[in-house]
Design a protein around this motif. Structure first.
Motif, PDB file in Angstrom:
ATOM      1  N   LEU A 141       0.989  -1.368  -0.058  1.00  0.00           N
ATOM      2  CA  LEU A 141      -0.080  -0.226  -0.037  1.00  0.00           C
ATOM      3  C   LEU A 141       0.913   1.233  -0.011  1.00  0.00           C
ATOM      4  CD1 LEU A 141      -2.812   0.993  -0.239  1.00  0.00           C
ATOM      5  CD2 LEU A 141      -2.739   1.213   2.256  1.00  0.00           C
ATOM      6  N   ALA A 142       1.961   1.277   0.735  1.00  0.00           N
ATOM      7  CA  ALA A 142       2.832   2.478   0.715  1.00  0.00           C
ATOM      8  C   ALA A 142       3.167   2.476  -0.575  1.00  0.00           C
ATOM      9  CB  ALA A 142       4.124   2.082   1.620  1.00  0.00           C
ATOM     10  N   GLN A 143       3.622   1.541  -1.572  1.00  0.00           N
ATOM     11  CA  GLN A 143       4.006   1.696  -2.900  1.00  0.00           C
ATOM     12  C   GLN A 143       3.103   2.453  -3.812  1.00  0.00           C
ATOM     13  OE1 GLN A 143       5.780  -1.817  -4.719  1.00  0.00           O
ATOM     14  NE2 GLN A 143       6.896  -2.478  -2.847  1.00  0.00           N
ATOM     15  N   MET A 144       1.688   2.080  -3.555  1.00  0.00           N
ATOM     16  CA  MET A 144       0.615   2.606  -4.204  1.00  0.00           C
ATOM     17  C   MET A 144       0.397   3.985  -3.723  1.00  0.00           C
ATOM     18  SD  MET A 144      -1.818  -0.854  -3.928  1.00  0.00           S
ATOM     19  CE  MET A 144      -3.227  -0.087  -4.859  1.00  0.00           C
ATOM     20  N   VAL A 145       0.449   4.187  -2.348  1.00  0.00           N
ATOM     21  CA  VAL A 145       0.410   5.684  -2.064  1.00  0.00           C
ATOM     22  C   VAL A 145       1.252   6.629  -2.707  1.00  0.00           C
ATOM     23  CG1 VAL A 145       0.429   7.166   0.123  1.00  0.00           C
ATOM     24  CG2 VAL A 145      -0.863   5.107   0.071  1.00  0.00           C
ATOM     25  N   GLU A 146       2.603   6.062  -2.978  1.00  0.00           N
ATOM     26  CA  GLU A 146       3.538   6.868  -3.473  1.00  0.00           C
ATOM     27  C   GLU A 146       3.222   7.072  -5.029  1.00  0.00           C
ATOM     28  OE1 GLU A 146       6.874   7.733  -5.854  1.00  0.00           O
ATOM     29  OE2 GLU A 146       5.971   5.825  -5.975  1.00  0.00           O
ATOM     30  N   CYS A 157      -3.658  -2.771  -7.548  1.00  0.00           N
ATOM     31  CA  CYS A 157      -2.639  -3.434  -7.187  1.00  0.00           C
ATOM     32  C   CYS A 157      -2.612  -4.571  -8.627  1.00  0.00           C
ATOM     33  CB  CYS A 157      -2.421  -4.049  -6.204  1.00  0.00           C
ATOM     34  SG  CYS A 157      -0.606  -5.236  -6.026  1.00  0.00           S
ATOM     35  N   ALA A 158      -1.771  -4.216  -9.547  1.00  0.00           N
ATOM     36  CA  ALA A 158      -1.765  -5.180 -10.712  1.00  0.00           C
ATOM     37  C   ALA A 158      -0.742  -6.263 -10.525  1.00  0.00           C
ATOM     38  CB  ALA A 158      -1.501  -4.320 -11.969  1.00  0.00           C
ATOM     39  N   GLN A 159      -0.982  -7.329 -11.038  1.00  0.00           N
ATOM     40  CA  GLN A 159      -0.025  -8.321 -11.097  1.00  0.00           C
ATOM     41  C   GLN A 159      -0.337  -9.404 -12.310  1.00  0.00           C
ATOM     42  OE1 GLN A 159      -0.253 -11.745  -7.977  1.00  0.00           O
ATOM     43  NE2 GLN A 159       1.881 -11.463  -7.684  1.00  0.00           N
ATOM     44  N   GLU A 160       0.802  -9.811 -13.042  1.00  0.00           N
ATOM     45  CA  GLU A 160       0.611 -10.794 -14.094  1.00  0.00           C
ATOM     46  C   GLU A 160       0.098 -12.229 -13.432  1.00  0.00           C
ATOM     47  OE1 GLU A 160       2.332 -10.572 -17.621  1.00  0.00           O
ATOM     48  OE2 GLU A 160       2.598  -8.453 -17.233  1.00  0.00           O
ATOM     49  N   VAL A 161      -0.879 -12.713 -14.158  1.00  0.00           N
ATOM     50  CA  VAL A 161      -1.509 -13.893 -13.515  1.00  0.00           C
ATOM     51  C   VAL A 161      -1.364 -15.039 -14.789  1.00  0.00           C
ATOM     52  CG1 VAL A 161      -3.030 -12.653 -11.622  1.00  0.00           C
ATOM     53  CG2 VAL A 161      -3.831 -13.571 -14.138  1.00  0.00           C
ATOM     54  N   PRO A 162      -1.151 -16.283 -14.339  1.00  0.00           N
ATOM     55  CA  PRO A 162      -1.150 -17.258 -15.359  1.00  0.00           C
ATOM     56  C   PRO A 162      -2.324 -17.201 -16.334  1.00  0.00           C
ATOM     57  CG  PRO A 162      -0.649 -18.434 -13.274  1.00  0.00           C
ATOM     58  CD  PRO A 162      -1.200 -16.759 -13.034  1.00  0.00           C
ATOM     59  N   ASP A 178       4.458   2.992 -17.649  1.00  0.00           N
ATOM     60  CA  ASP A 178       5.587   4.019 -17.382  1.00  0.00           C
ATOM     61  C   ASP A 178       6.177   3.280 -16.194  1.00  0.00           C
ATOM     62  OD1 ASP A 178       7.211   5.782 -16.658  1.00  0.00           O
ATOM     63  OD2 ASP A 178       5.700   7.190 -15.827  1.00  0.00           O
ATOM     64  N   GLY A 179       7.179   2.270 -16.547  1.00  0.00           N
ATOM     65  CA  GLY A 179       7.737   1.867 -15.356  1.00  0.00           C
ATOM     66  C   GLY A 179       6.557   0.809 -14.469  1.00  0.00           C
ATOM     67  N   ARG A 180       6.647   0.871 -13.615  1.00  0.00           N
ATOM     68  CA  ARG A 180       5.660  -0.041 -12.881  1.00  0.00           C
ATOM     69  C   ARG A 180       3.991   0.554 -12.840  1.00  0.00           C
ATOM     70  NH1 ARG A 180       7.380  -4.011  -9.897  1.00  0.00           N
ATOM     71  NH2 ARG A 180       9.620  -4.248  -9.957  1.00  0.00           N
ATOM     72  N   LEU A 181       3.858   1.496 -13.414  1.00  0.00           N
ATOM     73  CA  LEU A 181       2.455   2.057 -13.419  1.00  0.00           C
ATOM     74  C   LEU A 181       1.779   1.805 -14.785  1.00  0.00           C
ATOM     75  CD1 LEU A 181       1.139   4.151 -11.255  1.00  0.00           C
ATOM     76  CD2 LEU A 181       2.104   5.789 -12.745  1.00  0.00           C
ATOM     77  N   THR A 182       0.640   1.280 -14.818  1.00  0.00           N
ATOM     78  CA  THR A 182      -0.107   1.057 -16.175  1.00  0.00           C
ATOM     79  C   THR A 182      -1.302   1.687 -15.996  1.00  0.00           C
ATOM     80  OG1 THR A 182       1.013  -1.272 -16.316  1.00  0.00           O
ATOM     81  CG2 THR A 182      -0.906  -0.996 -17.815  1.00  0.00           C
ATOM     82  N   GLU A 183      -1.689   2.192 -17.354  1.00  0.00           N
ATOM     83  CA  GLU A 183      -2.872   3.079 -17.259  1.00  0.00           C
ATOM     84  C   GLU A 183      -4.147   2.079 -17.601  1.00  0.00           C
ATOM     85  OE1 GLU A 183      -4.899   6.748 -19.863  1.00  0.00           O
ATOM     86  OE2 GLU A 183      -2.828   6.011 -20.405  1.00  0.00           O
ATOM     87  N   PHE A 242      -7.023   6.558 -13.819  1.00  0.00           N
ATOM     88  CA  PHE A 242      -7.225   5.171 -13.359  1.00  0.00           C
ATOM     89  C   PHE A 242      -5.876   4.295 -13.871  1.00  0.00           C
ATOM     90  CE2 PHE A 242     -10.931   2.688 -11.424  1.00  0.00           C
ATOM     91  CZ  PHE A 242     -10.037   1.596 -11.079  1.00  0.00           C
ATOM     92  N   HIS A 243      -5.318   3.834 -12.896  1.00  0.00           N
ATOM     93  CA  HIS A 243      -3.903   3.072 -12.917  1.00  0.00           C
ATOM     94  C   HIS A 243      -3.710   1.986 -12.296  1.00  0.00           C
ATOM     95  CE1 HIS A 243      -3.054   7.202 -14.224  1.00  0.00           C
ATOM     96  NE2 HIS A 243      -2.105   6.777 -14.959  1.00  0.00           N
ATOM     97  N   GLY A 244      -3.009   0.880 -12.629  1.00  0.00           N
ATOM     98  CA  GLY A 244      -2.573  -0.207 -12.008  1.00  0.00           C
ATOM     99  C   GLY A 244      -1.024  -0.031 -11.583  1.00  0.00           C
ATOM    100  N   VAL A 245      -0.622  -0.422 -10.468  1.00  0.00           N
ATOM    101  CA  VAL A 245       0.558  -0.321  -9.972  1.00  0.00           C
ATOM    102  C   VAL A 245       1.159  -1.764  -9.710  1.00  0.00           C
ATOM    103  CG1 VAL A 245       2.239   0.152  -8.093  1.00  0.00           C
ATOM    104  CG2 VAL A 245       0.559   1.814  -8.717  1.00  0.00           C
ATOM    105  N   THR A 246       2.302  -2.119 -10.340  1.00  0.00           N
ATOM    106  CA  THR A 246       2.808  -3.521 -10.258  1.00  0.00           C
ATOM    107  C   THR A 246       3.729  -3.442  -9.121  1.00  0.00           C
ATOM    108  OG1 THR A 246       2.830  -3.821 -12.448  1.00  0.00           O
ATOM    109  CG2 THR A 246       3.939  -5.561 -11.443  1.00  0.00           C
ATOM    110  N   PHE A 247       3.219  -4.151  -8.000  1.00  0.00           N
ATOM    111  CA  PHE A 247       3.948  -4.337  -6.427  1.00  0.00           C
ATOM    112  C   PHE A 247       5.415  -4.894  -6.708  1.00  0.00           C
ATOM    113  CE2 PHE A 247       3.911  -7.213  -2.906  1.00  0.00           C
ATOM    114  CZ  PHE A 247       4.804  -6.210  -1.805  1.00  0.00           C
TER     115      PHE A 247
END
Ligand code: UTP
Length: 288
Positions: A141-146, A157-162, A178-183, A242-247
């Motif tokens: 959550l700290a990474q997302m707040v940043e 929070c976004a994660q590649e799933v099988p 853009d890095g860990r951020l995905t629109e 609206f964005h996804g952050v890859t943790f």
């Protein structure tokens, strides 16, 4: 931009994937090593600057509230016996910092979040699903707040799933990266693999704007006959950022036996006092 001060913990689910453990005990009280899942999530929220924890509970979930209350008998007895109260440190909060509201029937995650609308009020808020145990430094959550500080709006929070497991997740239609951020251009709940727009799944952490609440109050049932948070979020796309952050860290889905056992192993192996015994056991039994 308003800061994220409140977090909603939807903990009213039935936990059917890990029965019989959850027949009479909330799933969120399952311990990983020596700490219940809910405490990991609450500590992660606290680290991210959250001031108020809002539990959305159901019948039989009283242990969750007790866990963050003062246990006079326990503390008095421990003190009388000269035992340290340090192990209880993460369970103590100022009065009013942990509140709870009931979801009277398990109508879905979207409905559970909506049940917290009066306490959330008119400000952005986080949602944490405690059965997704997120291990990272800084915390998820700290990474997302940043990231929220940079782009605002709504963040998942976004994660590649099988590719064959898309039907277990909300799946993102990705835009610019853009890095860990995905629109996030679109969201669909539990698509079959052949219908999934990507294999970028949403996992149990969100930062949402309060405008989602009236939407959740209006939308009908979606996938699985439940009121889905994903459907409410999808309605905000195009209206707000609206964005996804890859943790950057590890996720353990403790909602089923496999993820739960692996989480215990991973966090046990990360502990200096436990790792040697676990390694020795695995080596002896042919698993190391
Ligand atoms: P899950 O999909 O894990 O459902 O919910 P569940 O009922 O907890 O577990 P299974 O699938 O039967 O094993 C994701 C999160 O949403 C909450 C759950 O407590 C969990 O944190 N939830 C779900 C609610 O609070 N209310 C609901 O009506 C549904």
């Amino acid at each position: 931009m308003k800061p994220v001060r409140k977090a909603v913990f939807p903990v009213a689910g039935l936990g059917t994937r890990i029965l019989p453990a959850t027949k009479a005990m909330p799933k969120e009280m399952l311990p990983v090593v020596d700490k219940p899942l809910i405490q990991y999530a609450v500590e992660e929220a606290r680290e991210a600057g959250i001031e108020q924890m809002i539990f959305v509970t159901g019948r039989g979930k009283g242990a969750l509230e007790d866990h963050f209350d003062i246990s006079y008998e326990l503390e008095a007895t421990m003190t009388a016996r000269g035992k340290s109260l340090d192990p209880l440190a993460g369970t103590r909060f100022p009065a009013g910092a942990v509140v709870s509201v009931r979801q009277q029937a398990p109508l879905g995650l979207g409905h559970a979040v909506w049940c917290a609308r009066e306490i959330v009020g008119d400000e952005p808020f986080a949602v944490l699903l405690p059965d997704d145990l997120m291990v990272g430094k800084p915390g998820c959550l700290a990474q997302m707040v940043e990231a929220y500080g940079r782009v605002g709006g709504n963040i998942v929070c976004a994660q590649e799933v099988p590719a064959e497991r898309t039907a277990s997740y909300g799946i993102i239609t990705p835009g610019a990266r853009d890095g860990r951020l995905t629109e996030v251009m679109g969201l669909v709940e539990k698509p079959k693999p052949e219908e999934a727009p990507s294999n970028l799944g949403v996992v149990g952490r969100y930062i949402l704007q309060p405008e989602i609440m009236p939407i959740l109050g209006q939308i009908g049932k979606g996938a699985g006959g439940e009121i889905q948070l994903t459907d409410g979020m999808a309605a905000l796309i195009g209206e707000q950022p609206f964005h996804g952050v890859t943790f950057d860290g590890e996720r353990h889905d403790c909602g089923d036996a496999r993820g739960f056992v692996l989480a215990n192993l991973a966090l046990g192996l990360a502990r200096d006092d436990l790792a040697p015994a676990i390694r020795a056991f695995l080596a002896e039994t042919g698993g190391g």
